[in-house]
Design an enzyme around this catalytic site. Structure first.
Site, PDB file in Angstrom:
ATOM      1  N   MET A  30       0.826  -1.197   0.000  1.00 39.64           N
ATOM      2  CA  MET A  30       0.000   0.000   0.000  1.00 39.64           C
ATOM      3  C   MET A  30       0.867   1.257   0.000  1.00 39.64           C
ATOM      4  SD  MET A  30      -3.515  -0.738   2.064  1.00 39.64           S
ATOM      5  CE  MET A  30      -2.850  -0.677   3.715  1.00 39.64           C
ATOM      6  N   ALA A  32       4.110   3.971   0.829  1.00 34.66           N
ATOM      7  CA  ALA A  32       4.858   4.511   1.966  1.00 34.66           C
ATOM      8  C   ALA A  32       5.921   3.487   2.369  1.00 34.66           C
ATOM      9  CB  ALA A  32       3.936   4.854   3.122  1.00 34.66           C
ATOM     10  N   HIS A  37       9.593  -3.576   3.044  1.00 35.50           N
ATOM     11  CA  HIS A  37       9.131  -3.776   1.669  1.00 35.50           C
ATOM     12  C   HIS A  37      10.311  -4.062   0.734  1.00 35.50           C
ATOM     13  CE1 HIS A  37       5.815  -1.028   3.190  1.00 35.50           C
ATOM     14  NE2 HIS A  37       5.139  -2.076   2.766  1.00 35.50           N
ATOM     15  N   GLN A  61     -10.430  -2.568   2.615  1.00 39.55           N
ATOM     16  CA  GLN A  61      -9.902  -3.250   3.795  1.00 39.55           C
ATOM     17  C   GLN A  61      -9.792  -2.333   5.006  1.00 39.55           C
ATOM     18  OE1 GLN A  61      -6.101  -4.185   1.699  1.00 39.55           O
ATOM     19  NE2 GLN A  61      -5.127  -3.714   3.663  1.00 39.55           N
ATOM     20  N   GLN A 148       5.872 -10.931   7.373  1.00 40.34           N
ATOM     21  CA  GLN A 148       5.233 -11.651   8.479  1.00 40.34           C
ATOM     22  C   GLN A 148       4.744 -10.740   9.599  1.00 40.34           C
ATOM     23  OE1 GLN A 148       8.004 -14.683   9.754  1.00 40.34           O
ATOM     24  NE2 GLN A 148       7.759 -15.879   7.871  1.00 40.34           N
ATOM     25  N   MET A 184       8.936  -2.219  11.575  1.00 44.78           N
ATOM     26  CA  MET A 184       8.769  -1.224  10.519  1.00 44.78           C
ATOM     27  C   MET A 184       7.355  -1.286   9.964  1.00 44.78           C
ATOM     28  SD  MET A 184      12.320  -1.097   8.386  1.00 44.78           S
ATOM     29  CE  MET A 184      13.842  -0.611   9.194  1.00 44.78           C
ATOM     30  N   SER A 186       4.399   1.385   7.618  1.00 43.15           N
ATOM     31  CA  SER A 186       4.094   2.663   6.987  1.00 43.15           C
ATOM     32  C   SER A 186       3.408   3.605   7.960  1.00 43.15           C
ATOM     33  CB  SER A 186       3.211   2.439   5.759  1.00 43.15           C
ATOM     34  OG  SER A 186       3.866   1.593   4.831  1.00 43.15           O
TER      35      SER A 186
END
Length: 282
Positions: A30, A32, A37, A61, A148, A184, A186
């Site tokens: 998504m 950011a 990522h 969502q 995860q 971590m 966003s």
């Protein structure tokens, strides 16, 4: 790196890749983006010829309109990060492109979604499954990569892959953390400075519960100790703290070395909802 905005363009691109015998990977996000990522993108680039990263803040969502409205959107910065990491194609669709008509499909993942996130975010996993299913159909990847940190989401998507016979391999990677232990995310960008200083206590609470389980404490005792630790910092509002079987996500009474167990939490801090987990492997 190519940037595509329409479903038709993505389908045409991936069809050509398939005909050329290339191996495709998909990393759904998504946006950011952060190091978590990028870890997925790099791993995908090592395993496959073509890496497709999707950036789409999926409205179906979100059960909190404010969370959807405030979710960070940084497409230009994200694009600059992706190319050096090995991204081949960035798919940046609009809401209208992904949902030309309102979706009426309803998924039911049974016991997997009737705990934790599913309990506290009604409709969340229906939205996740809908958009991920669309992305799988459009990109037809050989592999799809997930982090995860969203442990329950990975379990839900894995169930969907099995039930709908998607011809792909789901690959998941451990949570990437900041130096102080905060997972971590966003959403971390939205944390006020003062809240950010106490945010690592969530990971410390997970570690506390995990250590108690390793020493033979019951799940109830470990849960109580960790919840009390979080409550000692008044800035937190704990939503849930669960100790569950890592595969079925159903509650367990304790842990023994032959059983994979996941310790999960969700909490609000500084107006931001954070989730995290620790897995105890056999």
């Amino acid at each position: 790196m190519e940037i595509l905005h329409t479903a038709a363009a993505l389908q045409a691109y991936t069809e050509n890749c398939r005909r050329a015998g290339l191996r495709l990977a998909l990393v759904p996000t998504m946006g950011a983006l952060h190091e978590g990522h990028l870890q997925l993108v790099r791993a995908a680039a090592q395993a496959c010829d073509v890496v497709i990263v999707s950036i789409f803040v999926n409205p179906t969502q979100f059960n909190n309109p404010d969370d959807f409205r405030l979710y960070p959107r940084l497409p230009e910065a994200d694009a600059n990060m992706l190319a050096p990491a090995g991204c081949t194609v960035l798919f940046l669709p609009s809401v209208e492109e992904m949902y030309p008509k309102p979706s009426v499909m309803k998924f039911d993942f049974g016991a997997l979604e009737r705990v934790m996130e599913g309990t506290h975010r009604p409709g969340h996993f229906n939205g996740v499954a809908t958009v991920v299913g669309k992305l799988f159909h459009l990109s037809r990847p050989h592999q799809a990569y997930f982090g995860q940190k969203d442990w329950q989401q990975v379990a839900i998507v894995q169930q969907m892959v099995a039930d709908l016979a998607f011809d792909l391999e789901l690959v998941s990677f451990p949570t990437v953390r900041e130096a102080d232990g905060l997972a971590m995310s966003s959403r971390n960008r939205r944390l006020p400075a003062e809240a950010r200083t106490v945010a690592p206590r969530l990971y410390a609470a997970l570690q506390l519960a995990a250590e108690q389980l390793r020493q033979g404490a019951s799940a109830a005792a470990a849960q109580q100790a960790a919840s009390a630790y979080i409550a000692s910092e008044p800035a937190f509002t704990l939503e849930y703290f669960e100790i569950a079987d890592a595969q079925t996500l159903q509650p367990v009474s304790g842990w023994h070395p032959g059983q994979p167990v996941v310790v999960c939490l969700a909490a609000h801090l500084g107006g931001v909802r954070l989730i995290d987990n620790i897995v105890l492997q056999p």
